[in-house]
Design a protein around this motif. Sequence first.
Motif, PDB file in Angstrom:
ATOM      1  N   PRO A   2       0.823  -1.217   0.000  1.00 45.88           N
ATOM      2  CA  PRO A   2       0.000   0.000   0.000  1.00 45.88           C
ATOM      3  C   PRO A   2       0.856   1.267   0.000  1.00 45.88           C
ATOM      4  O   PRO A   2       1.968   1.276   0.509  1.00 45.88           O
ATOM      5  CB  PRO A   2      -0.799  -0.113   1.304  1.00 45.88           C
ATOM      6  N   THR A   3       0.298   2.322  -0.570  1.00 44.79           N
ATOM      7  CA  THR A   3       0.968   3.611  -0.610  1.00 44.79           C
ATOM      8  C   THR A   3       1.007   4.215   0.793  1.00 44.79           C
ATOM      9  O   THR A   3       0.000   4.200   1.496  1.00 44.79           O
ATOM     10  CB  THR A   3       0.202   4.565  -1.549  1.00 44.79           C
ATOM     11  N   PRO A   4       2.171   4.760   1.215  1.00 46.38           N
ATOM     12  CA  PRO A   4       2.230   5.402   2.537  1.00 46.38           C
ATOM     13  C   PRO A   4       1.206   6.533   2.634  1.00 46.38           C
ATOM     14  O   PRO A   4       0.936   7.233   1.663  1.00 46.38           O
ATOM     15  CB  PRO A   4       3.655   5.956   2.607  1.00 46.38           C
ATOM     16  N   ILE A   5       0.642   6.687   3.824  1.00 46.55           N
ATOM     17  CA  ILE A   5      -0.351   7.737   4.022  1.00 46.55           C
ATOM     18  C   ILE A   5       0.305   8.950   4.671  1.00 46.55           C
ATOM     19  O   ILE A   5       1.231   8.826   5.464  1.00 46.55           O
ATOM     20  CB  ILE A   5      -1.561   7.241   4.834  1.00 46.55           C
ATOM     21  N   GLN A   6      -0.196  10.124   4.320  1.00 52.71           N
ATOM     22  CA  GLN A   6       0.377  11.375   4.790  1.00 52.71           C
ATOM     23  C   GLN A   6      -0.562  12.168   5.694  1.00 52.71           C
ATOM     24  O   GLN A   6      -0.113  13.012   6.448  1.00 52.71           O
ATOM     25  CB  GLN A   6       0.762  12.259   3.587  1.00 52.71           C
ATOM     26  N   TYR A 135      -0.257   6.385  12.099  1.00 57.43           N
ATOM     27  CA  TYR A 135       1.097   6.852  12.393  1.00 57.43           C
ATOM     28  C   TYR A 135       1.567   7.639  11.173  1.00 57.43           C
ATOM     29  O   TYR A 135       1.775   7.078  10.104  1.00 57.43           O
ATOM     30  CB  TYR A 135       2.023   5.671  12.685  1.00 57.43           C
ATOM     31  N   LEU A 136       1.693   8.959  11.359  1.00 57.68           N
ATOM     32  CA  LEU A 136       1.978   9.853  10.236  1.00 57.68           C
ATOM     33  C   LEU A 136       3.310  10.558  10.420  1.00 57.68           C
ATOM     34  O   LEU A 136       3.811  10.700  11.534  1.00 57.68           O
ATOM     35  CB  LEU A 136       0.857  10.884  10.099  1.00 57.68           C
ATOM     36  N   GLY A 137       3.840  11.054   9.316  1.00 59.09           N
ATOM     37  CA  GLY A 137       5.086  11.805   9.347  1.00 59.09           C
ATOM     38  C   GLY A 137       6.272  10.920   9.026  1.00 59.09           C
ATOM     39  O   GLY A 137       6.147   9.718   8.790  1.00 59.09           O
TER      40      GLY A 137
END
Length: 170
Positions: A2-6, A135-137
């Motif tokens: 999956p594409t990383p989420i921002q 978990y972002l960043g």
Amino acid sequence: MPTPIQQPSQLYTAMATTLRNSAGLNVQVGHQEDFSAPGEQAWVLIDFDRNAPGVRAADGRIAHVLTLSLQVIPALAASAFAACDLIAVLKNLITDNRWGLPGDQCDLPMNIDGLPSMLGQQYKAWTLTFEQTLYLGPTLLDDPLGIPKFARTWEVSNIDDPDQYTALEA
């Protein structure tokens, strides 16, 4: 993979897509602004109620503990218990669901609870609430050169010497 989420809004999009594409649900999916009145199909309205802090991920990303609610408004011709029944189906779908998002950025839903809704007087609606941590960043595992390195204390003479660290294998 999956594409990383921002950002948290990507969870909304992933959830809406999953709900729309779930076989047998036959629901309209949106948020409060999309709903005007019940129709031939039941509605599932997704809303973010809270974004609380949480414990950082092992890789250093910042935790966002999101409280979400899915408000279910049955179709006009539905029985009095249709929303309650749909809540049960949604609860089964939500449990253990990361919505196609990366597992290292999206925990499993917790504290799932279904209750009659405030709209219940008029539409016999129900609301399903739950928490899901994102978990972002950036991760904190990368050094300034972008090459993750490690050292085992029993294999090096000085753990504080960066020259004794070894690059992680991909």
